[in-house]
Design a protein around this motif. Structure first.
Motif, PDB file in Angstrom:
ATOM      1  N   GLY A 158      48.074  50.993  44.935  1.00  0.00           N
ATOM      2  CA  GLY A 158      48.963  50.167  44.251  1.00  0.00           C
ATOM      3  C   GLY A 158      48.693  48.542  44.176  1.00  0.00           C
ATOM      4  O   GLY A 158      49.143  47.864  43.680  1.00  0.00           O
ATOM      5  N   SER A 159      47.255  48.271  44.395  1.00  0.00           N
ATOM      6  CA  SER A 159      46.803  47.018  44.541  1.00  0.00           C
ATOM      7  C   SER A 159      45.628  46.917  43.521  1.00  0.00           C
ATOM      8  O   SER A 159      44.983  47.822  43.163  1.00  0.00           O
ATOM      9  CB  SER A 159      46.443  46.569  45.976  1.00  0.00           C
ATOM     10  OG  SER A 159      45.338  47.172  46.476  1.00  0.00           O
ATOM     11  N   VAL A 160      45.166  45.703  43.269  1.00  0.00           N
ATOM     12  CA  VAL A 160      43.579  45.492  42.621  1.00  0.00           C
ATOM     13  C   VAL A 160      42.969  44.254  43.337  1.00  0.00           C
ATOM     14  O   VAL A 160      43.744  43.669  44.107  1.00  0.00           O
ATOM     15  CB  VAL A 160      44.141  45.319  41.058  1.00  0.00           C
ATOM     16  CG1 VAL A 160      44.975  45.940  40.406  1.00  0.00           C
ATOM     17  CG2 VAL A 160      44.932  43.541  41.072  1.00  0.00           C
ATOM     18  N   THR A 161      41.848  44.389  42.911  1.00  0.00           N
ATOM     19  CA  THR A 161      40.953  43.473  43.581  1.00  0.00           C
ATOM     20  C   THR A 161      40.422  42.196  42.297  1.00  0.00           C
ATOM     21  O   THR A 161      40.065  42.687  41.277  1.00  0.00           O
ATOM     22  CB  THR A 161      39.739  43.890  44.012  1.00  0.00           C
ATOM     23  OG1 THR A 161      39.885  44.741  45.242  1.00  0.00           O
ATOM     24  CG2 THR A 161      38.725  42.979  44.501  1.00  0.00           C
ATOM     25  N   PRO A 168      41.228  28.744  37.079  1.00  0.00           N
ATOM     26  CA  PRO A 168      42.607  28.908  36.535  1.00  0.00           C
ATOM     27  C   PRO A 168      42.779  30.607  36.681  1.00  0.00           C
ATOM     28  O   PRO A 168      43.983  31.067  36.634  1.00  0.00           O
ATOM     29  CB  PRO A 168      42.606  28.207  35.225  1.00  0.00           C
ATOM     30  CG  PRO A 168      41.458  27.987  34.648  1.00  0.00           C
ATOM     31  CD  PRO A 168      40.698  27.876  36.056  1.00  0.00           C
ATOM     32  N   CYS A 169      41.526  31.304  36.414  1.00  0.00           N
ATOM     33  CA  CYS A 169      41.770  32.967  36.531  1.00  0.00           C
ATOM     34  C   CYS A 169      42.115  33.208  38.049  1.00  0.00           C
ATOM     35  O   CYS A 169      43.008  34.250  38.119  1.00  0.00           O
ATOM     36  CB  CYS A 169      40.291  33.400  36.140  1.00  0.00           C
ATOM     37  SG  CYS A 169      40.131  35.043  36.031  1.00  0.00           S
ATOM     38  N   VAL A 170      41.619  32.642  38.893  1.00  0.00           N
ATOM     39  CA  VAL A 170      42.175  33.035  40.030  1.00  0.00           C
ATOM     40  C   VAL A 170      43.424  32.478  40.679  1.00  0.00           C
ATOM     41  O   VAL A 170      44.194  33.386  41.016  1.00  0.00           O
ATOM     42  CB  VAL A 170      40.782  32.608  41.155  1.00  0.00           C
ATOM     43  CG1 VAL A 170      41.565  32.912  42.671  1.00  0.00           C
ATOM     44  CG2 VAL A 170      39.598  32.816  40.937  1.00  0.00           C
ATOM     45  N   THR A 188      43.348  45.667  36.397  1.00  0.00           N
ATOM     46  CA  THR A 188      42.082  46.396  37.238  1.00  0.00           C
ATOM     47  C   THR A 188      40.885  45.778  36.415  1.00  0.00           C
ATOM     48  O   THR A 188      40.793  46.121  35.286  1.00  0.00           O
ATOM     49  CB  THR A 188      42.182  47.898  36.974  1.00  0.00           C
ATOM     50  OG1 THR A 188      43.618  48.416  37.342  1.00  0.00           O
ATOM     51  CG2 THR A 188      41.287  48.483  37.687  1.00  0.00           C
ATOM     52  N   GLY A 189      40.150  45.652  37.487  1.00  0.00           N
ATOM     53  CA  GLY A 189      38.605  45.109  36.780  1.00  0.00           C
ATOM     54  C   GLY A 189      38.429  43.655  36.635  1.00  0.00           C
ATOM     55  O   GLY A 189      37.623  43.254  36.011  1.00  0.00           O
ATOM     56  N   THR A 190      39.574  42.814  36.911  1.00  0.00           N
ATOM     57  CA  THR A 190      39.395  41.446  36.605  1.00  0.00           C
ATOM     58  C   THR A 190      38.271  40.577  37.445  1.00  0.00           C
ATOM     59  O   THR A 190      38.117  40.822  38.667  1.00  0.00           O
ATOM     60  CB  THR A 190      40.927  40.824  37.085  1.00  0.00           C
ATOM     61  OG1 THR A 190      41.842  41.122  36.317  1.00  0.00           O
ATOM     62  CG2 THR A 190      40.710  39.409  36.754  1.00  0.00           C
ATOM     63  N   LEU A 191      37.574  39.988  36.681  1.00  0.00           N
ATOM     64  CA  LEU A 191      36.305  39.334  37.113  1.00  0.00           C
ATOM     65  C   LEU A 191      36.539  37.793  36.630  1.00  0.00           C
ATOM     66  O   LEU A 191      36.319  37.629  35.376  1.00  0.00           O
ATOM     67  CB  LEU A 191      35.017  40.034  36.776  1.00  0.00           C
ATOM     68  CG  LEU A 191      33.977  38.978  36.914  1.00  0.00           C
ATOM     69  CD1 LEU A 191      33.741  39.173  38.761  1.00  0.00           C
ATOM     70  CD2 LEU A 191      32.398  39.802  36.315  1.00  0.00           C
TER      71      LEU A 191
END
Length: 51
Positions: free
Chosen positions: A6-9, A26-28, A44-47
């Protein structure tokens, strides 16, 4: 790559560790702020890339 169900990195492609307050990206900060205020997870997959 998240190990907690239930989490994302949110990954950051820059040289700074513990980015939330230090990088001023601003993304972080946006991803963290949205979670802390609305419990909205980043996609999911945010970079996040350094500016």
């Amino acid at each position: 790559m998240s190990r907690i169900p239930g989490s994302v990195t949110v990954r950051y492609g820059g040289p700074v560790h513990v980015v939330y307050l230090r990088a001023k990206d601003p993304c972080v900060t946006g991803s963290a702020d949205r979670y802390l205020t609305n419990l909205t997870l980043a996609p999911t997959g945010t970079l996040c890339s350094p500016r």
